[in-house]
Design a protein around this motif. Sequence first.
Motif, PDB file in Angstrom:
ATOM      1  N   ALA A 107       0.846  -1.198   0.000  1.00  0.00           N
ATOM      2  CA  ALA A 107       0.000   0.000   0.000  1.00  0.00           C
ATOM      3  C   ALA A 107       0.880   1.247   0.000  1.00  0.00           C
ATOM      4  O   ALA A 107       0.574   2.238  -0.672  1.00  0.00           O
ATOM      5  CB  ALA A 107      -0.926  -0.004   1.202  1.00  0.00           C
ATOM      6  N   GLY A 108       1.983   1.187   0.769  1.00  0.00           N
ATOM      7  CA  GLY A 108       2.925   2.305   0.749  1.00  0.00           C
ATOM      8  C   GLY A 108       3.526   2.511  -0.623  1.00  0.00           C
ATOM      9  O   GLY A 108       3.696   3.659  -1.080  1.00  0.00           O
ATOM     10  N   ALA A 109       3.835   1.416  -1.325  1.00  0.00           N
ATOM     11  CA  ALA A 109       4.385   1.536  -2.674  1.00  0.00           C
ATOM     12  C   ALA A 109       3.372   2.155  -3.627  1.00  0.00           C
ATOM     13  O   ALA A 109       3.743   2.914  -4.539  1.00  0.00           O
ATOM     14  CB  ALA A 109       4.822   0.159  -3.175  1.00  0.00           C
ATOM     15  N   LEU A 110       2.092   1.850  -3.423  1.00  0.00           N
ATOM     16  CA  LEU A 110       1.058   2.438  -4.280  1.00  0.00           C
ATOM     17  C   LEU A 110       0.934   3.945  -4.075  1.00  0.00           C
ATOM     18  O   LEU A 110       0.398   4.643  -4.942  1.00  0.00           O
ATOM     19  CB  LEU A 110      -0.295   1.766  -4.020  1.00  0.00           C
ATOM     20  CG  LEU A 110      -0.458   0.343  -4.572  1.00  0.00           C
ATOM     21  CD1 LEU A 110      -1.746  -0.286  -4.060  1.00  0.00           C
ATOM     22  CD2 LEU A 110      -0.442   0.348  -6.098  1.00  0.00           C
ATOM     23  N   ASN A 111       1.398   4.431  -2.926  1.00  0.00           N
ATOM     24  CA  ASN A 111       1.399   5.879  -2.704  1.00  0.00           C
ATOM     25  C   ASN A 111       2.453   6.578  -3.554  1.00  0.00           C
ATOM     26  O   ASN A 111       2.360   7.787  -3.796  1.00  0.00           O
ATOM     27  CB  ASN A 111       1.675   6.190  -1.235  1.00  0.00           C
ATOM     28  CG  ASN A 111       0.542   5.768  -0.323  1.00  0.00           C
ATOM     29  OD1 ASN A 111      -0.611   5.720  -0.741  1.00  0.00           O
ATOM     30  ND2 ASN A 111       0.874   5.465   0.926  1.00  0.00           N
ATOM     31  N   GLN A 112       3.456   5.807  -3.997  1.00  0.00           N
ATOM     32  CA  GLN A 112       4.601   6.401  -4.693  1.00  0.00           C
ATOM     33  C   GLN A 112       4.679   6.043  -6.169  1.00  0.00           C
ATOM     34  O   GLN A 112       5.292   6.769  -6.950  1.00  0.00           O
ATOM     35  CB  GLN A 112       5.908   5.946  -4.018  1.00  0.00           C
ATOM     36  CG  GLN A 112       5.988   6.236  -2.531  1.00  0.00           C
ATOM     37  CD  GLN A 112       6.015   7.719  -2.224  1.00  0.00           C
ATOM     38  OE1 GLN A 112       6.566   8.503  -3.009  1.00  0.00           O
ATOM     39  NE2 GLN A 112       5.415   8.119  -1.109  1.00  0.00           N
ATOM     40  N   HIS A 113       4.067   4.919  -6.557  1.00  0.00           N
ATOM     41  CA  HIS A 113       4.255   4.412  -7.921  1.00  0.00           C
ATOM     42  C   HIS A 113       2.933   3.962  -8.521  1.00  0.00           C
ATOM     43  O   HIS A 113       1.983   3.638  -7.788  1.00  0.00           O
ATOM     44  CB  HIS A 113       5.242   3.230  -7.916  1.00  0.00           C
ATOM     45  CG  HIS A 113       6.547   3.535  -7.257  1.00  0.00           C
ATOM     46  ND1 HIS A 113       7.513   4.341  -7.830  1.00  0.00           N
ATOM     47  CD2 HIS A 113       7.049   3.141  -6.055  1.00  0.00           C
ATOM     48  CE1 HIS A 113       8.554   4.436  -7.025  1.00  0.00           C
ATOM     49  NE2 HIS A 113       8.303   3.717  -5.945  1.00  0.00           N
ATOM     50  N   PRO A 114       2.848   3.903  -9.855  1.00  0.00           N
ATOM     51  CA  PRO A 114       1.630   3.402 -10.499  1.00  0.00           C
ATOM     52  C   PRO A 114       1.382   1.939 -10.130  1.00  0.00           C
ATOM     53  O   PRO A 114       2.313   1.183  -9.833  1.00  0.00           O
ATOM     54  CB  PRO A 114       1.942   3.541 -11.997  1.00  0.00           C
ATOM     55  CG  PRO A 114       3.052   4.536 -12.081  1.00  0.00           C
ATOM     56  CD  PRO A 114       3.850   4.383 -10.830  1.00  0.00           C
ATOM     57  N   ALA A 115       0.104   1.550 -10.174  1.00  0.00           N
ATOM     58  CA  ALA A 115      -0.268   0.200  -9.778  1.00  0.00           C
ATOM     59  C   ALA A 115       0.440  -0.858 -10.617  1.00  0.00           C
ATOM     60  O   ALA A 115       0.873  -1.894 -10.093  1.00  0.00           O
ATOM     61  CB  ALA A 115      -1.780   0.032  -9.878  1.00  0.00           C
TER      62      ALA A 115
END
Length: 374
Positions: free
Chosen positions: A222-230
Amino acid sequence: MLQNFRSYEALDIPFQAGIVVIAGPNGAGKTNLLEAISLLAPGRGLRGARATEWGRRQGVESLPWTIAGHFDSPAGPVTIGTGQESGADRRGFRLDGAPVRSQAELSAHFAALWLTPQMDRLFQEGASGRRKFLDRLVWAREPGHAREVAAFEAAMAQRNRLLAEGRRDARWLAALEDTMARHAIAAIAARRAAVAQLNGALAGGVAGAFPAARLELLCPLAGALNQHPALAVEEELRAGLAADRARDAAAGSARQGAHRTDLRLLLLPRDIPAELCSTGEQKALLTSTILAQAALVTAHRGLAPLLLLDEVAAHLDPGRRAALFAALAALPGQCFLTGTEPAPFAPLEGRAEFFAAQPGTLCRDADFPVSPGP
């Protein structure tokens, strides 16, 4: 309508008010009734039991059971039924008398949210219970979320089995990991959106006079989705699963995926984690969350969920009980409240239907006048 369900041999009773109070001693069947209602929605109900556990016992045997509910919905009247065939482990579903191919078809007509005393342990036990609690909130609003979670878990189970057996067919594993990555990111994105929406609703005071709360999603993906496209996060997970095969084979489970999500509730304004709060504060936090989600589901789907609140008043002080009753009266959906005695619900007199629970049956409580319809 119930037949041979848990402690009920037969029950056929209308609930017409917006708020329904069911009071009676422990063991009278109050939770059994709420469980039956919850089984008209997709899933395994508020106890998470198996179909073979729901039938009324006759000696050592469990009898085939049936449940049906008639609803007035925005789309008009609808009848939902579910039940177990004799000797079968699975249950079937019917919509207006016709078989349905999947539980998802029911979601267009009925949604339910619930709180039970067992959920008081959410903050002391492992992440699995909190994750399931969050997922139930999500799929009340987005019924397709259940399919994403189920598809991820099915693919993960197959991958775990292959790795445990030492079968390292690269193409087979890659296909399973692709399925895991696609469905994991979809599920986590839905959880992330749900938490953001709930926090917005809670900050806006939709839970009324209940204590302010905030939810935190504890999940690296979820943190990665804050920074990068799905799609980028999905590809990273796919590569990570492939790189982790040896490690996951030794551990017996995947290190990464949708099954690693956890949820934290905080009591505002001091950001006190729910696990450090009193039992009453924890109950209030859960109630705030359920009320907020009920409002969001209603706004998003135009379909108010039924609220099933089992023993919800037990740990609430009079002020919070009054706040709960006021919030429930403002909701457009129907709510069922249970307790061992009717006295805590007396402020609802004239606004609710009161029933007395006795083993195997219900009857109207003569001490409270019948409420008009919703």
